[in-house]
Each structure stands twice: as structure tokens, then as C-alpha cells.
Design a protein around this motif. Structure first.
Motif, PDB file in Angstrom:
ATOM      1  N   MET A  14       0.827  -1.210   0.000  1.00  0.00           N
ATOM      2  CA  MET A  14       0.000   0.000   0.000  1.00  0.00           C
ATOM      3  C   MET A  14       0.856   1.253   0.000  1.00  0.00           C
ATOM      4  SD  MET A  14      -3.141  -0.656  -0.430  1.00  0.00           S
ATOM      5  CE  MET A  14      -3.654   1.053  -0.281  1.00  0.00           C
ATOM      6  N   LEU A  15       1.932   1.267   0.775  1.00  0.00           N
ATOM      7  CA  LEU A  15       2.813   2.440   0.794  1.00  0.00           C
ATOM      8  C   LEU A  15       3.350   2.734  -0.608  1.00  0.00           C
ATOM      9  CD1 LEU A  15       4.727   1.818   4.150  1.00  0.00           C
ATOM     10  CD2 LEU A  15       3.192   3.741   3.641  1.00  0.00           C
ATOM     11  N   ILE A  16       3.676   1.683  -1.341  1.00  0.00           N
ATOM     12  CA  ILE A  16       4.174   1.865  -2.704  1.00  0.00           C
ATOM     13  C   ILE A  16       3.056   2.385  -3.609  1.00  0.00           C
ATOM     14  CG2 ILE A  16       5.044   0.642  -4.741  1.00  0.00           C
ATOM     15  CD1 ILE A  16       6.608  -1.163  -2.706  1.00  0.00           C
ATOM     16  N   LEU A  17       1.857   1.797  -3.499  1.00  0.00           N
ATOM     17  CA  LEU A  17       0.743   2.266  -4.340  1.00  0.00           C
ATOM     18  C   LEU A  17       0.362   3.704  -4.011  1.00  0.00           C
ATOM     19  CD1 LEU A  17      -1.699  -0.742  -4.826  1.00  0.00           C
ATOM     20  CD2 LEU A  17      -0.477   0.555  -6.573  1.00  0.00           C
ATOM     21  N   TRP A  18       0.399   4.069  -2.735  1.00  0.00           N
ATOM     22  CA  TRP A  18       0.107   5.461  -2.382  1.00  0.00           C
ATOM     23  C   TRP A  18       1.140   6.393  -3.011  1.00  0.00           C
ATOM     24  CZ3 TRP A  18      -0.833   3.364   3.093  1.00  0.00           C
ATOM     25  CH2 TRP A  18      -2.196   3.113   3.295  1.00  0.00           C
ATOM     26  N   GLN A  19       2.391   5.961  -3.017  1.00  0.00           N
ATOM     27  CA  GLN A  19       3.457   6.779  -3.610  1.00  0.00           C
ATOM     28  C   GLN A  19       3.280   6.873  -5.134  1.00  0.00           C
ATOM     29  OE1 GLN A  19       7.351   5.093  -2.975  1.00  0.00           O
ATOM     30  NE2 GLN A  19       8.337   6.552  -4.330  1.00  0.00           N
ATOM     31  N   LEU A  20       2.983   5.746  -5.772  1.00  0.00           N
ATOM     32  CA  LEU A  20       2.853   5.721  -7.229  1.00  0.00           C
ATOM     33  C   LEU A  20       1.534   6.337  -7.713  1.00  0.00           C
ATOM     34  CD1 LEU A  20       4.107   2.092  -8.032  1.00  0.00           C
ATOM     35  CD2 LEU A  20       5.366   4.237  -8.365  1.00  0.00           C
ATOM     36  N   GLY A  21       0.489   6.202  -6.925  1.00  0.00           N
ATOM     37  CA  GLY A  21      -0.835   6.641  -7.345  1.00  0.00           C
ATOM     38  C   GLY A  21      -1.600   5.528  -8.048  1.00  0.00           C
ATOM     39  N   LYS A  22      -0.913   4.814  -8.917  1.00  0.00           N
ATOM     40  CA  LYS A  22      -1.467   3.634  -9.580  1.00  0.00           C
ATOM     41  C   LYS A  22      -0.310   2.881 -10.207  1.00  0.00           C
ATOM     42  CE  LYS A  22      -2.491   6.217 -13.778  1.00  0.00           C
ATOM     43  NZ  LYS A  22      -3.510   6.633 -14.737  1.00  0.00           N
ATOM     44  N   GLY A  23      -0.541   1.596 -10.468  1.00  0.00           N
ATOM     45  CA  GLY A  23       0.531   0.827 -11.088  1.00  0.00           C
ATOM     46  C   GLY A  23       0.167  -0.631 -11.280  1.00  0.00           C
ATOM     47  N   PHE A  24       0.956  -1.271 -12.096  1.00  0.00           N
ATOM     48  CA  PHE A  24       0.824  -2.702 -12.358  1.00  0.00           C
ATOM     49  C   PHE A  24       1.663  -3.449 -11.317  1.00  0.00           C
ATOM     50  CE2 PHE A  24       0.198  -0.424 -16.317  1.00  0.00           C
ATOM     51  CZ  PHE A  24      -0.967  -0.997 -16.806  1.00  0.00           C
ATOM     52  N   VAL A  25       1.471  -4.759 -11.221  1.00  0.00           N
ATOM     53  CA  VAL A  25       2.240  -5.560 -10.260  1.00  0.00           C
ATOM     54  C   VAL A  25       3.733  -5.327 -10.468  1.00  0.00           C
ATOM     55  CG1 VAL A  25       2.811  -7.905  -9.501  1.00  0.00           C
ATOM     56  CG2 VAL A  25       0.432  -7.316 -10.005  1.00  0.00           C
ATOM     57  N   LYS A  26       4.176  -5.291 -11.735  1.00  0.00           N
ATOM     58  CA  LYS A  26       5.610  -5.091 -12.020  1.00  0.00           C
ATOM     59  C   LYS A  26       6.121  -3.745 -11.495  1.00  0.00           C
ATOM     60  CE  LYS A  26       4.989  -3.375 -16.763  1.00  0.00           C
ATOM     61  NZ  LYS A  26       5.382  -2.000 -16.541  1.00  0.00           N
ATOM     62  N   ASP A  27       5.246  -2.716 -11.494  1.00  0.00           N
ATOM     63  CA  ASP A  27       5.634  -1.399 -10.988  1.00  0.00           C
ATOM     64  C   ASP A  27       5.827  -1.430  -9.475  1.00  0.00           C
ATOM     65  OD1 ASP A  27       5.376  -0.298 -13.580  1.00  0.00           O
ATOM     66  OD2 ASP A  27       3.229   0.013 -13.256  1.00  0.00           O
ATOM     67  N   VAL A  28       4.914  -2.124  -8.799  1.00  0.00           N
ATOM     68  CA  VAL A  28       5.020  -2.266  -7.335  1.00  0.00           C
ATOM     69  C   VAL A  28       6.280  -3.056  -7.004  1.00  0.00           C
ATOM     70  CG1 VAL A  28       3.951  -3.263  -5.274  1.00  0.00           C
ATOM     71  CG2 VAL A  28       2.518  -2.096  -6.986  1.00  0.00           C
ATOM     72  N   LEU A  29       6.501  -4.147  -7.704  1.00  0.00           N
ATOM     73  CA  LEU A  29       7.678  -4.991  -7.480  1.00  0.00           C
ATOM     74  C   LEU A  29       8.967  -4.197  -7.694  1.00  0.00           C
ATOM     75  CD1 LEU A  29       8.632  -7.850  -6.818  1.00  0.00           C
ATOM     76  CD2 LEU A  29       8.509  -8.372  -9.254  1.00  0.00           C
ATOM     77  N   ALA A  30       8.994  -3.340  -8.694  1.00  0.00           N
ATOM     78  CA  ALA A  30      10.193  -2.544  -8.998  1.00  0.00           C
ATOM     79  C   ALA A  30      10.552  -1.600  -7.859  1.00  0.00           C
ATOM     80  CB  ALA A  30       9.984  -1.754 -10.287  1.00  0.00           C
ATOM     81  N   TYR A  60      -6.987  -4.058 -18.477  1.00  0.00           N
ATOM     82  CA  TYR A  60      -6.555  -3.878 -19.863  1.00  0.00           C
ATOM     83  C   TYR A  60      -6.315  -5.284 -20.408  1.00  0.00           C
ATOM     84  CZ  TYR A  60      -5.672   0.880 -18.291  1.00  0.00           C
ATOM     85  OH  TYR A  60      -5.807   2.145 -17.764  1.00  0.00           O
ATOM     86  N   GLY A  61      -7.365  -5.925 -20.880  1.00  0.00           N
ATOM     87  CA  GLY A  61      -7.256  -7.334 -21.266  1.00  0.00           C
ATOM     88  C   GLY A  61      -7.038  -8.160 -20.015  1.00  0.00           C
ATOM     89  N   LYS A  62      -5.960  -8.940 -20.019  1.00  0.00           N
ATOM     90  CA  LYS A  62      -5.654  -9.773 -18.843  1.00  0.00           C
ATOM     91  C   LYS A  62      -4.784  -9.041 -17.819  1.00  0.00           C
ATOM     92  CE  LYS A  62      -6.021 -14.241 -21.107  1.00  0.00           C
ATOM     93  NZ  LYS A  62      -5.359 -15.518 -21.379  1.00  0.00           N
ATOM     94  N   THR A  63      -4.363  -7.836 -18.138  1.00  0.00           N
ATOM     95  CA  THR A  63      -3.510  -7.045 -17.256  1.00  0.00           C
ATOM     96  C   THR A  63      -4.359  -6.076 -16.446  1.00  0.00           C
ATOM     97  OG1 THR A  63      -1.764  -7.170 -18.913  1.00  0.00           O
ATOM     98  CG2 THR A  63      -1.498  -5.535 -17.196  1.00  0.00           C
ATOM     99  N   HIS A  64      -3.973  -5.883 -15.193  1.00  0.00           N
ATOM    100  CA  HIS A  64      -4.704  -4.969 -14.316  1.00  0.00           C
ATOM    101  C   HIS A  64      -3.780  -3.874 -13.796  1.00  0.00           C
ATOM    102  CE1 HIS A  64      -7.114  -8.702 -14.067  1.00  0.00           C
ATOM    103  NE2 HIS A  64      -8.127  -7.850 -14.049  1.00  0.00           N
ATOM    104  N   GLU A  65      -4.285  -2.647 -13.836  1.00  0.00           N
ATOM    105  CA  GLU A  65      -3.579  -1.512 -13.237  1.00  0.00           C
ATOM    106  C   GLU A  65      -4.309  -1.190 -11.932  1.00  0.00           C
ATOM    107  OE1 GLU A  65      -1.653   2.597 -14.735  1.00  0.00           O
ATOM    108  OE2 GLU A  65      -3.751   2.303 -15.262  1.00  0.00           O
ATOM    109  N   TYR A  66      -3.573  -1.223 -10.828  1.00  0.00           N
ATOM    110  CA  TYR A  66      -4.160  -1.083  -9.497  1.00  0.00           C
ATOM    111  C   TYR A  66      -4.006   0.338  -8.969  1.00  0.00           C
ATOM    112  CZ  TYR A  66      -4.199  -6.117  -9.805  1.00  0.00           C
ATOM    113  OH  TYR A  66      -4.429  -7.394 -10.219  1.00  0.00           O
TER     114      TYR A  66
END
Length: 123
Positions: A14-30, A60-66
Motif C-alpha cells: 500500500m505504501l508503494i501504491l500510495w506513492q505511485l498513485g497507480k501501477g501494475f504488479v511489475k511497478d510495485v515490485l520494482a 486492460y485485457g488480462k492485465t490490471h492496473e491497481y
């Protein structure tokens, strides 16, 4: 929606998502520190957070942006209230007293706290 406490791993995501605003699993992992968990581990944590109502997604198809559904400020408020209720009998005085006794607050720290409180006090 009722806010509930998060596990350490859920809070890290959650801390990462709050910082990013939104992102894919790969973005959080990065954004995660080394050693990085497995992609599937992060994906599982994200699905748990979705079930708990903390995050939503755009498909977006099988991909999700959280993205977060609960703000970081709301979660902090909830956690501080839990801390006050569970450890300090709902008393801010006991909370501040704890920090004064156990964390060697300086006179300057206390002056800053008093100024903050005076600036927040309703007229």
C-alpha cells in the motif's frame, strides 16, 4: 467501508501504491527493496488488498492496473486511533507522556508539540 489493519507485507504494498498513485504488479515490485519477493507473491498480496477493499483496478485485457481506494491519510488516522484505543486508553495525554518518558523528547520537541496543538485548537 470499514478500514482494517494491514499485515506488514500488505502495508508495504500500500505504501508503494500510495506513492505511485497507480501501477501494475511489475511497478510495485520494482519499488520494493532487495531481496525482492517473487512476482506471484506481490500479485497475491495485491489480490488480498483488493478483496479487503483497499485497492481497485482498471483491466486492460488480462492485465490490471491497481490504484488505492483508501487514502494514506485515512489509513494513518485509523491506525493512530487503534494505537490510542489499544495502548493508551484513548488518551492523547498518555500517548505524549509515553514519548516524553521513553523517547527522551527535548524541550524543543515539546515546544514544537505545544505550538502544533495551539495552531490546531478551535477558537
Amino acid at each position: 467501508m470499514e478500514i482494517r489493519s494491514l499485515t506488514r507485507a500488505e502495508e508495504e504494498v500500500m505504501l508503494i501504491l500510495w506513492q505511485l498513485g497507480k501501477g501494475f504488479v511489475k511497478d510495485v515490485l520494482a519499488e520494493m527493496p532487495e531481496p525482492k519477493p517473487a512476482y506471484n507473491t506481490v500479485s497475491t498480496i495485491i489480490r488480498i488488498l483488493e478483496k479487503k477493499g483497499f485497492i481497485g483496478y482498471t483491466a486492460y485485457g488480462k492485465t490490471h492496473e491497481y490504484y488505492p481506494l483508501i487514502s494514506e491519510a485515512d489509513y494513518k488516522r485509523f491506525e493512530m486511533q487503534q494505537l490510542l484505543e489499544n495502548y493508551f486508553d484513548n488518551s492523547l495525554t498518555k500517548l505524549v507522556s509515553f514519548f516524553v518518558k521513553d523517547h527522551d523528547l527535548t524541550t524543543q520537541d515539546l515546544d514544537e508539540i505545544i505550538k502544533l496543538m495551539q495552531n490546531q485548537k478551535p477558537d
